[in-house]
Structure formats: C-alpha cells, structure tokens
Design a protein around this motif. Structure first.
Motif, PDB file in Angstrom:
ATOM      1  N   ALA A 133       0.822  -1.217   0.000  1.00 21.28           N
ATOM      2  CA  ALA A 133       0.000   0.000   0.000  1.00 21.28           C
ATOM      3  C   ALA A 133       0.855   1.266   0.000  1.00 21.28           C
ATOM      4  O   ALA A 133       0.310   2.364  -0.052  1.00 21.28           O
ATOM      5  N   LYS A 134       2.190   1.105   0.087  1.00 24.88           N
ATOM      6  CA  LYS A 134       3.128   2.237   0.113  1.00 24.88           C
ATOM      7  C   LYS A 134       2.852   3.178   1.291  1.00 24.88           C
ATOM      8  O   LYS A 134       2.874   4.398   1.154  1.00 24.88           O
ATOM      9  N   ILE A 135       2.600   2.571   2.460  1.00 27.43           N
ATOM     10  CA  ILE A 135       2.331   3.320   3.687  1.00 27.43           C
ATOM     11  C   ILE A 135       3.541   3.193   4.600  1.00 27.43           C
ATOM     12  O   ILE A 135       3.914   2.078   4.985  1.00 27.43           O
ATOM     13  N   PRO A 136       4.196   4.309   4.946  1.00 25.59           N
ATOM     14  CA  PRO A 136       5.322   4.231   5.876  1.00 25.59           C
ATOM     15  C   PRO A 136       4.842   3.818   7.266  1.00 25.59           C
ATOM     16  O   PRO A 136       3.739   4.183   7.676  1.00 25.59           O
ATOM     17  N   PHE A 137       5.693   3.054   7.972  1.00 25.22           N
ATOM     18  CA  PHE A 137       5.301   2.616   9.304  1.00 25.22           C
ATOM     19  C   PHE A 137       6.507   2.576  10.227  1.00 25.22           C
ATOM     20  O   PHE A 137       7.636   2.381   9.806  1.00 25.22           O
ATOM     21  N   PHE A 138       6.237   2.808  11.493  1.00 25.25           N
ATOM     22  CA  PHE A 138       7.237   2.847  12.542  1.00 25.25           C
ATOM     23  C   PHE A 138       6.984   1.654  13.446  1.00 25.25           C
ATOM     24  O   PHE A 138       5.865   1.451  13.904  1.00 25.25           O
ATOM     25  N   ALA A 139       7.994   0.847  13.691  1.00 24.06           N
ATOM     26  CA  ALA A 139       7.825  -0.352  14.517  1.00 24.06           C
ATOM     27  C   ALA A 139       8.858  -0.393  15.626  1.00 24.06           C
ATOM     28  O   ALA A 139       9.995   0.043  15.440  1.00 24.06           O
ATOM     29  N   SER A 140       8.448  -0.917  16.754  1.00 25.60           N
ATOM     30  CA  SER A 140       9.404  -1.146  17.835  1.00 25.60           C
ATOM     31  C   SER A 140       9.843  -2.599  17.769  1.00 25.60           C
ATOM     32  O   SER A 140       9.027  -3.508  17.825  1.00 25.60           O
ATOM     33  N   GLY A 141      11.112  -2.807  17.558  1.00 35.97           N
ATOM     34  CA  GLY A 141      11.637  -4.167  17.519  1.00 35.97           C
ATOM     35  C   GLY A 141      11.715  -4.722  16.117  1.00 35.97           C
ATOM     36  O   GLY A 141      11.966  -4.013  15.158  1.00 35.97           O
ATOM     37  N   GLY A 142      11.484  -6.014  16.011  1.00 33.20           N
ATOM     38  CA  GLY A 142      11.628  -6.711  14.745  1.00 33.20           C
ATOM     39  C   GLY A 142      12.824  -7.643  14.834  1.00 33.20           C
ATOM     40  O   GLY A 142      13.668  -7.499  15.705  1.00 33.20           O
ATOM     41  N   ASP A 143      12.910  -8.584  13.941  1.00 32.05           N
ATOM     42  CA  ASP A 143      14.011  -9.538  14.032  1.00 32.05           C
ATOM     43  C   ASP A 143      15.244  -9.040  13.281  1.00 32.05           C
ATOM     44  O   ASP A 143      15.186  -8.055  12.550  1.00 32.05           O
ATOM     45  N   ILE A 144      16.352  -9.741  13.458  1.00 31.45           N
ATOM     46  CA  ILE A 144      17.624  -9.284  12.897  1.00 31.45           C
ATOM     47  C   ILE A 144      17.645  -9.304  11.371  1.00 31.45           C
ATOM     48  O   ILE A 144      18.498  -8.667  10.771  1.00 31.45           O
ATOM     49  N   SER A 145      16.708 -10.000  10.748  1.00 36.73           N
ATOM     50  CA  SER A 145      16.676 -10.014   9.281  1.00 36.73           C
ATOM     51  C   SER A 145      16.418  -8.619   8.721  1.00 36.73           C
ATOM     52  O   SER A 145      16.730  -8.345   7.575  1.00 36.73           O
ATOM     53  N   LEU A 146      15.865  -7.743   9.530  1.00 40.53           N
ATOM     54  CA  LEU A 146      15.577  -6.382   9.075  1.00 40.53           C
ATOM     55  C   LEU A 146      16.734  -5.424   9.300  1.00 40.53           C
ATOM     56  O   LEU A 146      16.700  -4.290   8.834  1.00 40.53           O
ATOM     57  N   ASP A 147      17.780  -5.864  10.016  1.00 42.76           N
ATOM     58  CA  ASP A 147      18.885  -4.962  10.348  1.00 42.76           C
ATOM     59  C   ASP A 147      19.568  -4.380   9.122  1.00 42.76           C
ATOM     60  O   ASP A 147      19.935  -3.216   9.111  1.00 42.76           O
ATOM     61  N   LYS A 148      19.753  -5.175   8.089  1.00 42.98           N
ATOM     62  CA  LYS A 148      20.451  -4.697   6.893  1.00 42.98           C
ATOM     63  C   LYS A 148      19.548  -4.690   5.669  1.00 42.98           C
ATOM     64  O   LYS A 148      20.010  -4.505   4.566  1.00 42.98           O
ATOM     65  N   ALA A 149      18.265  -4.890   5.890  1.00 40.85           N
ATOM     66  CA  ALA A 149      17.320  -4.904   4.771  1.00 40.85           C
ATOM     67  C   ALA A 149      17.091  -3.483   4.265  1.00 40.85           C
ATOM     68  O   ALA A 149      17.123  -2.527   5.028  1.00 40.85           O
ATOM     69  N   ASN A 150      16.884  -3.362   2.976  1.00 45.33           N
ATOM     70  CA  ASN A 150      16.561  -2.071   2.378  1.00 45.33           C
ATOM     71  C   ASN A 150      15.046  -1.891   2.461  1.00 45.33           C
ATOM     72  O   ASN A 150      14.317  -2.381   1.615  1.00 45.33           O
ATOM     73  N   GLU A 151      14.606  -1.246   3.531  1.00 44.10           N
ATOM     74  CA  GLU A 151      13.172  -1.066   3.787  1.00 44.10           C
ATOM     75  C   GLU A 151      12.872   0.433   3.873  1.00 44.10           C
ATOM     76  O   GLU A 151      12.843   1.000   4.969  1.00 44.10           O
ATOM     77  N   PRO A 152      12.650   1.102   2.756  1.00 44.05           N
ATOM     78  CA  PRO A 152      12.478   2.553   2.778  1.00 44.05           C
ATOM     79  C   PRO A 152      11.204   3.027   3.506  1.00 44.05           C
ATOM     80  O   PRO A 152      11.130   4.177   3.912  1.00 44.05           O
ATOM     81  N   LEU A 153      10.227   2.151   3.707  1.00 46.40           N
ATOM     82  CA  LEU A 153       8.998   2.557   4.370  1.00 46.40           C
ATOM     83  C   LEU A 153       8.966   2.206   5.848  1.00 46.40           C
ATOM     84  O   LEU A 153       8.025   2.544   6.551  1.00 46.40           O
ATOM     85  N   LEU A 154       9.991   1.514   6.340  1.00 45.71           N
ATOM     86  CA  LEU A 154      10.008   1.034   7.730  1.00 45.71           C
ATOM     87  C   LEU A 154      11.037   1.801   8.546  1.00 45.71           C
ATOM     88  O   LEU A 154      12.186   1.907   8.178  1.00 45.71           O
ATOM     89  N   TRP A 155      10.564   2.331   9.683  1.00 44.43           N
ATOM     90  CA  TRP A 155      11.442   2.922  10.695  1.00 44.43           C
ATOM     91  C   TRP A 155      11.335   2.052  11.932  1.00 44.43           C
ATOM     92  O   TRP A 155      10.222   1.701  12.335  1.00 44.43           O
ATOM     93  N   ARG A 156      12.465   1.711  12.530  1.00 46.40           N
ATOM     94  CA  ARG A 156      12.445   0.852  13.721  1.00 46.40           C
ATOM     95  C   ARG A 156      13.143   1.519  14.883  1.00 46.40           C
ATOM     96  O   ARG A 156      14.076   2.278  14.713  1.00 46.40           O
TER      97      ARG A 156
END
Length: 157
Positions: A133-156
């Motif tokens: 849906a191209k909606i930016p989102f802010f998350a607390s936490g997440g697993d280590i797979s997201l540490d180096k992922a190119n996720e322009p819509l995700l802020w952690r």
C-alpha cells in the motif's frame, strides 16, 4: 495507584516520538504549494497498530496511550501543516494472523498515511501489507533479518 512497568512507559514514549517525527516531517511555518500538493484537505489519518487484547495487551495498551497523547499534542499545536491528526487504531491481538486482517482493514477502510506499530512477531505480518500500500510505518523491535534490509517505508526503534 498502579505503576506501569518500565517497558510500557518506554514504548509509550516511542509512540509519542514517532507521531511527533511524522508531524515534524510534514510541518513548516509557511508551506509552499509544492510541499502541500499531496496533502488532502481535512484531517490526516495516522494509524496505530498495537496489542489491545491477547497476551501482550498490557504492553500494547501503553503504545496506544502514547499514540493518543501524541495525537492530542500535535492537534493542540495546530496539527500537521494545519491539518488535524485523525488517529485510528487496530488490535494486533498478540497474534500475527489477527495483525494481518487488522492492518488490511485499516488500509482498506481508514486509508492512513502512516502507521505506528506493530511490535515484534506481528511486524512481519503487517510489513508486506504496508509495503504494497506504500504506507510508511514505525515499529518497535523486529528480528535481525531487518537490520540490513533495504526497507524505505520502515522505521524501527
């Protein structure tokens, strides 16, 4: 008087910070016509997806309270570019399957411009829906797979 566990207070503060950040990203003393071209008339809908029920409800309710405080603070200070924040919530119910249906309903019915939450296990269930849906989102936490992922819509946090 009930004392909230420290982690609930921290997450509440993170929620306040996330909504404040979203507000700051869109605010300006004198917006140019190009900076407001994509902002609709009326209120700006921001979603908060958190555990209102289930095993992590006590934790999630702190997130919801923080988001409500942030939305009130933003609205009391003129909103985002003069638009009030309409905060809508979804119950991720401490369950990834429930998170997916709750987020899909948010996207379809409420049409938020951004989302605060969900946490940990529910993040993967929501991520693909927000990405599509191209909606930016802010998350607390997440697993280590997201540490180096190119996720322009995700802020952690």
């Amino acid at each position: 008087m009930k004392r909230w566990p420290r982690n609930i207070n921290v997450i509440g503060c993170v929620s306040v910070g996330a909504l404040t950040l979203l507000s700051a990203c869109g605010s300006s003393a004198s917006p140019s016509s190009s900076s407001t071209a994509s902002i609709p008339s009326g209120p700006i809908t921001i979603a908060a997806t958190f555990d209102q029920t289930g095993i992590d409800a006590e934790f999630g309710l702190g997130v919801g309270q923080g988001a409500q405080v942030a939305a009130k603070e933003i609205n009391d200070n003129g909103g985002i570019l003069g638009h009030q924040v309409n905060l809508v919530t979804a119950d991720s119910a401490s369950d990834p399957a429930d998170t997916g249906s709750a987020v899909q309903k948010l996207i379809t019915i409420d049409k938020p411009v951004a989302d605060v939450g969900p946490e940990q296990a529910q993040l993967q269930a929501a991520k693909s829906l927000f990405d599509r849906a191209k909606i930016p989102f802010f998350a607390s936490g997440g697993d280590i797979s997201l540490d180096k992922a190119n996720e322009p819509l995700l802020w952690r946090s």
